[in-house]
Design a protein around this motif. Structure first.
Motif, PDB file in Angstrom:
ATOM      1  N   PRO A   9       0.911  -1.278  -0.153  1.00 11.75           N
ATOM      2  CA  PRO A   9      -0.115  -0.080   0.079  1.00 11.75           C
ATOM      3  C   PRO A   9       0.805   1.051   0.042  1.00 11.75           C
ATOM      4  O   PRO A   9       2.046   1.268   0.696  1.00 11.75           O
ATOM      5  CB  PRO A   9      -0.800   0.091   1.407  1.00 11.75           C
ATOM      6  N   PHE A  10       0.601   2.066  -0.858  1.00 16.61           N
ATOM      7  CA  PHE A  10       1.331   3.290  -1.162  1.00 16.61           C
ATOM      8  C   PHE A  10       0.566   4.525  -1.006  1.00 16.61           C
ATOM      9  O   PHE A  10      -0.545   4.601  -1.886  1.00 16.61           O
ATOM     10  CB  PHE A  10       2.239   3.193  -2.404  1.00 16.61           C
ATOM     11  N   SER A  11       0.741   5.557  -0.385  1.00 16.33           N
ATOM     12  CA  SER A  11       0.074   6.808  -0.131  1.00 16.33           C
ATOM     13  C   SER A  11       0.118   7.675  -1.497  1.00 16.33           C
ATOM     14  O   SER A  11       1.529   7.885  -1.731  1.00 16.33           O
ATOM     15  CB  SER A  11       0.294   7.773   0.855  1.00 16.33           C
ATOM     16  N   ASN A  12      -0.956   8.026  -2.291  1.00 14.17           N
ATOM     17  CA  ASN A  12      -0.627   9.034  -3.272  1.00 14.17           C
ATOM     18  C   ASN A  12      -0.988  10.384  -3.154  1.00 14.17           C
ATOM     19  O   ASN A  12      -1.407  11.049  -4.027  1.00 14.17           O
ATOM     20  CB  ASN A  12      -1.537   8.520  -4.481  1.00 14.17           C
ATOM     21  N   ARG A  13      -0.256  10.726  -1.914  1.00 18.38           N
ATOM     22  CA  ARG A  13      -0.588  12.302  -1.727  1.00 18.38           C
ATOM     23  C   ARG A  13       0.475  13.010  -2.602  1.00 18.38           C
ATOM     24  O   ARG A  13       1.591  12.907  -2.349  1.00 18.38           O
ATOM     25  CB  ARG A  13      -0.344  12.756  -0.373  1.00 18.38           C
ATOM     26  N   THR A  14      -0.064  13.840  -3.455  1.00 19.67           N
ATOM     27  CA  THR A  14       0.978  14.668  -4.217  1.00 19.67           C
ATOM     28  C   THR A  14       0.530  16.143  -4.272  1.00 19.67           C
ATOM     29  O   THR A  14      -0.651  16.310  -3.430  1.00 19.67           O
ATOM     30  CB  THR A  14       0.847  14.294  -5.725  1.00 19.67           C
ATOM     31  N   ALA A  20      -6.680  17.863  -0.043  1.00 21.86           N
ATOM     32  CA  ALA A  20      -8.092  16.894  -0.020  1.00 21.86           C
ATOM     33  C   ALA A  20      -8.050  16.113   1.228  1.00 21.86           C
ATOM     34  O   ALA A  20      -7.010  15.819   1.867  1.00 21.86           O
ATOM     35  CB  ALA A  20      -8.031  16.283  -1.276  1.00 21.86           C
ATOM     36  N   ILE A  21      -9.219  15.992   1.939  1.00 18.58           N
ATOM     37  CA  ILE A  21      -9.597  15.007   2.884  1.00 18.58           C
ATOM     38  C   ILE A  21      -9.835  13.794   2.428  1.00 18.58           C
ATOM     39  O   ILE A  21     -10.516  13.679   1.377  1.00 18.58           O
ATOM     40  CB  ILE A  21     -10.680  15.508   3.848  1.00 18.58           C
ATOM     41  N   GLY A  22      -9.028  12.528   2.689  1.00 11.48           N
ATOM     42  CA  GLY A  22      -9.627  11.116   2.576  1.00 11.48           C
ATOM     43  C   GLY A  22      -8.543  10.285   2.377  1.00 11.48           C
ATOM     44  O   GLY A  22      -7.264  10.705   2.693  1.00 11.48           O
ATOM     45  N   TYR A  23      -8.542   9.018   1.983  1.00 14.20           N
ATOM     46  CA  TYR A  23      -7.568   8.054   2.242  1.00 14.20           C
ATOM     47  C   TYR A  23      -7.218   8.097   0.761  1.00 14.20           C
ATOM     48  O   TYR A  23      -7.879   7.189   0.205  1.00 14.20           O
ATOM     49  CB  TYR A  23      -8.254   6.879   2.620  1.00 14.20           C
ATOM     50  N   PHE A  24      -6.081   8.312   0.536  1.00 14.51           N
ATOM     51  CA  PHE A  24      -5.349   8.118  -0.756  1.00 14.51           C
ATOM     52  C   PHE A  24      -4.397   7.138  -0.999  1.00 14.51           C
ATOM     53  O   PHE A  24      -3.238   7.429  -0.587  1.00 14.51           O
ATOM     54  CB  PHE A  24      -4.754   9.405  -1.141  1.00 14.51           C
ATOM     55  N   THR A  25      -4.678   5.870  -1.272  1.00 10.21           N
ATOM     56  CA  THR A  25      -4.022   4.825  -1.086  1.00 10.21           C
ATOM     57  C   THR A  25      -4.009   3.932  -2.359  1.00 10.21           C
ATOM     58  O   THR A  25      -4.921   3.711  -2.860  1.00 10.21           O
ATOM     59  CB  THR A  25      -3.995   3.801   0.114  1.00 10.21           C
ATOM     60  N   ASN A  26      -2.851   3.465  -2.914  1.00  9.03           N
ATOM     61  CA  ASN A  26      -2.578   2.747  -4.104  1.00  9.03           C
ATOM     62  C   ASN A  26      -1.991   1.474  -3.794  1.00  9.03           C
ATOM     63  O   ASN A  26      -1.082   1.413  -3.095  1.00  9.03           O
ATOM     64  CB  ASN A  26      -2.057   3.532  -5.378  1.00  9.03           C
ATOM     65  N   ALA A  27      -2.597   0.389  -4.260  1.00 12.09           N
ATOM     66  CA  ALA A  27      -1.776  -0.848  -4.162  1.00 12.09           C
ATOM     67  C   ALA A  27      -0.552  -0.736  -5.381  1.00 12.09           C
ATOM     68  O   ALA A  27      -1.027  -0.655  -6.702  1.00 12.09           O
ATOM     69  CB  ALA A  27      -2.541  -2.104  -4.467  1.00 12.09           C
TER      70      ALA A  27
END
Length: 85
Positions: A9-14, A20-27
């Motif tokens: 799992p990798f956070s995609n906060r750019t 933005a508010i939320g859970y930004f995770t990419n496999a």
């Protein structure tokens, strides 16, 4: 051959979504060819593969699945065998 694909799992906060508010995770799937590797060489290899794969972290997992068009079944994930968290 000993081959394994593990998702991380990798956070995609750019900068685009930093506020933005939320859970930004990419496999992020990482492919490992384990043939002939053990001990310290295996640890070094795994580290290197993860670091190499991070350069593709902004590719959405859904896009990857669409482009690869893997054979799909309800029993297994189409891209990776395991996911670590």
């Amino acid at each position: 051959t000993k081959s394994l694909v593990i998702a991380i799992p990798f956070s995609n906060r750019t900068s685009r979504n930093a506020n933005a508010i939320g859970y930004f995770t990419n496999a992020l799937p990482v492919h490992f060819d384990l043939n002939g590797k053990d001990g310290d060489k295996l640890i070094e290899y795994v580290r290197d593969r993860v670091l190499e794969t991070l350069q593709f972290s902004e590719i959405p997992f859904s896009l990857l699945v669409r482009k690869l068009e893997p054979r799909r079944t309800k029993l297994v994930n189409p891209i990776y065998q395991r996911m670590f968290s």
